[in-house]
Design a protein around this motif. Structure first.
Motif, PDB file in Angstrom:
ATOM      1  N   ARG A  26      39.407  21.309  37.391  1.00  0.00           N
ATOM      2  CA  ARG A  26      38.736  19.737  37.320  1.00  0.00           C
ATOM      3  C   ARG A  26      37.543  20.654  38.525  1.00  0.00           C
ATOM      4  NH1 ARG A  26      44.525  18.872  41.164  1.00  0.00           N
ATOM      5  NH2 ARG A  26      46.372  17.444  39.451  1.00  0.00           N
ATOM      6  N   MET A  27      36.923  21.614  38.627  1.00  0.00           N
ATOM      7  CA  MET A  27      35.790  22.147  39.837  1.00  0.00           C
ATOM      8  C   MET A  27      34.927  21.643  38.598  1.00  0.00           C
ATOM      9  SD  MET A  27      37.212  25.204  41.479  1.00  0.00           S
ATOM     10  CE  MET A  27      35.204  25.490  42.491  1.00  0.00           C
ATOM     11  N   GLY A  28      35.847  21.411  37.006  1.00  0.00           N
ATOM     12  CA  GLY A  28      33.793  21.333  35.875  1.00  0.00           C
ATOM     13  C   GLY A  28      33.276  22.622  35.580  1.00  0.00           C
ATOM     14  N   VAL A  29      34.190  23.508  35.663  1.00  0.00           N
ATOM     15  CA  VAL A  29      33.907  24.435  35.372  1.00  0.00           C
ATOM     16  C   VAL A  29      33.820  25.541  33.814  1.00  0.00           C
ATOM     17  CG1 VAL A  29      34.150  27.838  35.140  1.00  0.00           C
ATOM     18  CG2 VAL A  29      34.406  26.451  37.367  1.00  0.00           C
ATOM     19  N   HIS A  30      32.748  25.451  33.277  1.00  0.00           N
ATOM     20  CA  HIS A  30      32.458  25.879  31.310  1.00  0.00           C
ATOM     21  C   HIS A  30      33.543  25.841  31.115  1.00  0.00           C
ATOM     22  CE1 HIS A  30      28.690  24.511  33.597  1.00  0.00           C
ATOM     23  NE2 HIS A  30      28.406  23.942  32.558  1.00  0.00           N
ATOM     24  N   PHE A  31      33.954  28.002  31.085  1.00  0.00           N
ATOM     25  CA  PHE A  31      34.784  27.882  30.034  1.00  0.00           C
ATOM     26  C   PHE A  31      35.409  29.471  31.016  1.00  0.00           C
ATOM     27  CE2 PHE A  31      30.516  27.558  28.116  1.00  0.00           C
ATOM     28  CZ  PHE A  31      30.776  26.678  26.931  1.00  0.00           C
ATOM     29  N   GLY A  32      36.826  29.382  30.809  1.00  0.00           N
ATOM     30  CA  GLY A  32      37.227  30.622  31.706  1.00  0.00           C
ATOM     31  C   GLY A  32      38.088  31.410  30.711  1.00  0.00           C
ATOM     32  N   GLN A  33      38.060  32.513  31.334  1.00  0.00           N
ATOM     33  CA  GLN A  33      39.110  34.241  30.134  1.00  0.00           C
ATOM     34  C   GLN A  33      39.871  34.177  31.281  1.00  0.00           C
ATOM     35  OE1 GLN A  33      35.484  36.640  29.517  1.00  0.00           O
ATOM     36  NE2 GLN A  33      36.583  37.776  28.265  1.00  0.00           N
ATOM     37  N   GLY A  34      40.830  35.535  30.760  1.00  0.00           N
ATOM     38  CA  GLY A  34      41.739  35.776  31.962  1.00  0.00           C
ATOM     39  C   GLY A  34      43.168  35.808  30.611  1.00  0.00           C
ATOM     40  N   TYR A  35      44.353  36.859  31.686  1.00  0.00           N
ATOM     41  CA  TYR A  35      45.329  36.849  30.689  1.00  0.00           C
ATOM     42  C   TYR A  35      46.298  35.698  31.081  1.00  0.00           C
ATOM     43  CZ  TYR A  35      44.240  41.910  32.158  1.00  0.00           C
ATOM     44  OH  TYR A  35      44.284  43.548  30.987  1.00  0.00           O
ATOM     45  N   LEU A  36      46.308  34.805  31.368  1.00  0.00           N
ATOM     46  CA  LEU A  36      46.901  33.653  31.111  1.00  0.00           C
ATOM     47  C   LEU A  36      45.753  33.017  29.802  1.00  0.00           C
ATOM     48  CD1 LEU A  36      48.480  31.516  32.486  1.00  0.00           C
ATOM     49  CD2 LEU A  36      46.863  30.494  33.195  1.00  0.00           C
ATOM     50  N   LEU A  37      45.125  33.071  29.672  1.00  0.00           N
ATOM     51  CA  LEU A  37      44.536  32.210  28.395  1.00  0.00           C
ATOM     52  C   LEU A  37      44.579  33.799  27.202  1.00  0.00           C
ATOM     53  CD1 LEU A  37      41.772  31.256  30.393  1.00  0.00           C
ATOM     54  CD2 LEU A  37      43.293  29.253  29.335  1.00  0.00           C
ATOM     55  N   GLY A  38      44.376  34.774  27.032  1.00  0.00           N
ATOM     56  CA  GLY A  38      45.095  35.261  25.971  1.00  0.00           C
ATOM     57  C   GLY A  38      44.204  36.575  26.629  1.00  0.00           C
ATOM     58  N   ARG A  39      44.937  37.821  26.694  1.00  0.00           N
ATOM     59  CA  ARG A  39      45.399  39.195  26.481  1.00  0.00           C
ATOM     60  C   ARG A  39      44.453  39.987  25.032  1.00  0.00           C
ATOM     61  NH1 ARG A  39      48.453  41.762  29.865  1.00  0.00           N
ATOM     62  NH2 ARG A  39      49.688  40.053  31.322  1.00  0.00           N
ATOM     63  N   PRO A  40      43.750  40.868  25.778  1.00  0.00           N
ATOM     64  CA  PRO A  40      42.654  41.320  24.400  1.00  0.00           C
ATOM     65  C   PRO A  40      43.774  42.248  23.167  1.00  0.00           C
ATOM     66  CG  PRO A  40      42.003  42.194  27.105  1.00  0.00           C
ATOM     67  CD  PRO A  40      43.395  41.436  26.574  1.00  0.00           C
ATOM     68  N   ASP A  41      43.234  42.117  22.466  1.00  0.00           N
ATOM     69  CA  ASP A  41      43.776  42.474  21.099  1.00  0.00           C
ATOM     70  C   ASP A  41      42.958  42.377  19.888  1.00  0.00           C
ATOM     71  OD1 ASP A  41      45.354  41.574  18.247  1.00  0.00           O
ATOM     72  OD2 ASP A  41      47.312  41.666  20.943  1.00  0.00           O
ATOM     73  N   GLU A  42      43.243  43.003  18.801  1.00  0.00           N
ATOM     74  CA  GLU A  42      42.784  43.258  17.871  1.00  0.00           C
ATOM     75  C   GLU A  42      42.817  42.081  17.218  1.00  0.00           C
ATOM     76  OE1 GLU A  42      43.053  47.301  16.073  1.00  0.00           O
ATOM     77  OE2 GLU A  42      44.743  47.700  17.292  1.00  0.00           O
ATOM     78  N   ARG A  43      43.677  40.926  16.865  1.00  0.00           N
ATOM     79  CA  ARG A  43      43.688  39.483  16.557  1.00  0.00           C
ATOM     80  C   ARG A  43      42.858  38.555  16.937  1.00  0.00           C
ATOM     81  NH1 ARG A  43      49.801  39.038  16.937  1.00  0.00           N
ATOM     82  NH2 ARG A  43      49.139  39.725  18.801  1.00  0.00           N
ATOM     83  N   PHE A  44      42.391  37.940  16.898  1.00  0.00           N
ATOM     84  CA  PHE A  44      41.889  37.234  17.247  1.00  0.00           C
ATOM     85  C   PHE A  44      42.666  35.843  17.253  1.00  0.00           C
ATOM     86  CE2 PHE A  44      38.371  39.563  15.413  1.00  0.00           C
ATOM     87  CZ  PHE A  44      37.390  39.271  16.245  1.00  0.00           C
TER      88      PHE A  44
END
Length: 610
Positions: A242-260
């Motif tokens: 809602r604040m208009g931040v362009h991009f997000g990253q974190g465990y909720l959106l996807g954990r680090p993995d060898e797969r894409f």
């Protein structure tokens, strides 16, 4: 990389006091055998909910004391072998980077200290990319805060070399390291990654919210895009979106993995529902609406041919250089002739290909980008490029160009039109825009709901407390409807102010009942702040008759327009008037809902709900 020899090992021993023999053996075994691998964490667009990029993160052998990247890189730095480790890490990251889509980016971590290492030779990363079929345009070099930058002059020189090749630059952990703001000011990165300490619980911490809002505004003015790190809660994701931040990253959106990985469906729905789709007045225009055709040249076209085109076409201000249908450069008329007019310019460049003189980093935007946002990007460019053409793409392919003049004119016209017809009190669209939007939706012949809202006993409230408090109550009602739409509506829903205490909302929500219940819940919970509890036991209706009531309430009349049912503005208006009369008959805040169907007569009554 060749095995480290005895001298290098001895040198490392001299720079690290009392080393643990077992740890040292493990570390050198990892380096010599390149026993590290990369995992990839998605970076997600908070506008379209797609994966924008993947960050490559290094991992050590699973059973080793160096399984953690923090332990691995800290030990390497103490041993004086950070350069060797980071080179292997980049190699592994690029080798495993099988990006699902060509336009996606790969973020590679680079320690700031490496920039000043004489062994950090430009060109080595490019060789690795070419082996994998990637290009510098796919890569973002992310400067980590493992150590601060001591020599900004040297760092800028090194990074400028990479920028000229097409790489982008990101500053990591903004808000955490003491030097991060200086790094942003000195290096002018393409991306700023906001540290997770500012993101954690941002939905409950106003101080963090204000800091991030400031960073977003600051970044927009500098043509920098923001990435919020460490998103782990749905509430954090909703607030940042809602604040208009362009991009997000974190465990909720996807954990680090060898797969894409792709974006979880629940997160996609939240982003689409709460994304900030407007950038200000004129946001209804997409840049694709302003595109016009322009002369195209291939990268191997001789400069003499390009110059000849401009001489024959006096009104042409620029041309675009393409490769495989995608834009890769821009040639502006005046700049080309200035370069050719310089000493030896004609003899040096006349027979060379146009890629030798083109601007390799023009402003390129997708056709769906709002005009207001493109304006912000264009006017934040260097003064020398301020009036360059903006290149427009469709699906990554060349679609056209827009001039700065056409962009600014469209924004000015949109703002003038909005100012003429918008409500001066709430700023919401007025009757002209309401009729236009309603007609458009009827012509689309898609299911949507029309929600008319008006306040009960508002005249009595306004007479008793004065117009100033009455205006505040109307503004509060406007906020309530918009907040409920943001929560349970869809991104393209419309809210208008008919006048006085009357509002309209056009929603494609699958469950209009839930939307109405949310409007009533928010209104009843918040209206109490406008008067003290027990302030009255009755109100007066428009006839001056006393009515027992605990305060102002809201009545909603809801008409659901079905896909295959022919309807007109008159049909909807008649149904709304009928339902409004019915809703006024029930005490308290209520909504009355009716579907426009062929088998429903104009006298049919809707269902009434609290």
């Amino acid at each position: 990389m060749a095995d480290l020899n005895v001298n290098e090992a001895s040198k490392a021993d001299a720079t690290y006091e009392n080393p643990d023999r077992h740890m040292r053996e493990q570390f050198f075994d990892i380096l010599n055998r390149k026993r590290i691998y990369s995992v990839y964490q998605p970076i997600v667009s908070l506008t379209d909910a797609g994966v924008f990029a993947y960050e490559a993160l290094t991992r050590g052998p699973g059973q080793s004391v160096f399984a953690s990247p923090l332990a691995l890189f800290e030990y390497a730095e103490k041993q004086g072998l950070l350069y060797q480790l980071e080179r292997i890490a980049r190699e592994r990251a690029i080798q495993g980077a099988h990006l699902p889509q060509r336009k996606q980016l790969l973020f590679l971590n680079i320690s700031a200290a490496i920039l000043q290492d004489p062994r950090f030779v430009p060109g080595q990363t490019l060789e690795l990319l070419e082996e994998q079929g990637l290009a510098p345009g796919n890569v973002v070099l992310e400067l980590t805060e493992r150590s601060s930058i001591e020599d900004f002059t040297m760092a800028k020189k090194v990074l400028e070399h990479y920028r000229n090749q097409g790489y982008k630059i990101a500053i990591d952990d903004a808000g955490a390291g003491y030097s991060s703001l200086q790094a942003i000011a000195e290096l002018n990165p393409d991306f700023i990654k906001i540290d997770r300490s500012l993101i954690r619980s941002i939905h409950t911490n106003k101080t963090k919210e204000y800091i991030v809002e400031t960073l977003v505004t600051f970044a927009r003015k500098l043509n920098i895009e923001i990435i919020a790190e460490g998103i782990e809660e749905e509430e954090e994701l909703v607030k940042l979106t809602r604040m208009g931040v362009h991009f997000g990253q974190g465990y909720l959106l996807g954990r680090p993995d060898e797969r894409f990985q792709s974006v979880p469906e629940a997160c996609r729905n939240l982003i689409i529902q709460h994304r900030k789709i407007g950038f200000g007045d004129g946001s209804a225009w997409a840049i694709g609406d302003l595109k016009r055709q322009v002369q195209l040249f291939s990268v191997d076209t001789p400069i003499s041919e390009v110059a000849g085109y401009f001489k024959m076409n006096k009104r042409a201000t620029g041309a675009v250089v393409v490769e495989d249908g995608a834009p890769v450069g821009l040639v502006m008329r005046e700049r080309l002739f200035q370069q050719l007019a310089g000493q030896y310019g004609f003899s040096l460049f006349w027979n060379r290909s146009v890629d030798q003189l083109m601007d390799k980093q023009p402003l390129i935007v997708d056709e769906q980008t709002p005009v207001e946002h493109v304006s912000q990007l264009a006017t934040s460019r260097d003064i020398d490029n301020l009036y360059d053409l903006v290149i427009i793409t469709s699906g990554g392919k060349m679609a056209g160009v827009a001039s700065i003049r056409s962009i600014l004119e469209s924004i000015t016209n949109a703002r003038m039109e909005s100012a003429k017809v918008a409500s001066p009190l709430t700023g919401l669209p007025g009757n002209i825009q309401i009729h236009r939007e309603l007609s458009r939706r009827l012509n689309e012949k898609k299911r949507f709901s029309v929600i008319y809202a008006d306040l009960d006993y508002f005249k009595w409230f306004n007479d008793r407390y004065g117009f100033q408090k009455g205006d505040q109550l109307i503004q509060f009602t406007a906020d309530v409807i918009q907040q409920a739409i943001a929560e349970y509506g869809t991104p393209l829903d419309f809210v208008g102010h008919i006048g006085g205490d009357d509002f309209i909302a056009l929603s494609s929500a699958a469950d209009p009942d839930r939307l109405c219940r949310e409007i009533i819940r928010r209104f009843d919970a918040g209206v109490k702040k406008f008067y003290e509890p027990g302030d009255w036991t009755y109100v007066e209706d428009r006839s001056g008759q006393r009515v027992e009531s605990s305060g102002v309430t809201v009545s909603l009349s809801v008409i659901v327009c079905q896909t295959l049912v022919p309807a007109s503005l008159e049909h909807i208006s008649e149904a709304a008037a009928r339902l409004k009369k019915k809703s006024k008959m029930s005490p308290g805040s209520v909504y009355v809902i009716e579907e426009l169907r062929p088998d429903v007569s104009s006298e049919a009554a809707g269902q009434s709900f609290k």
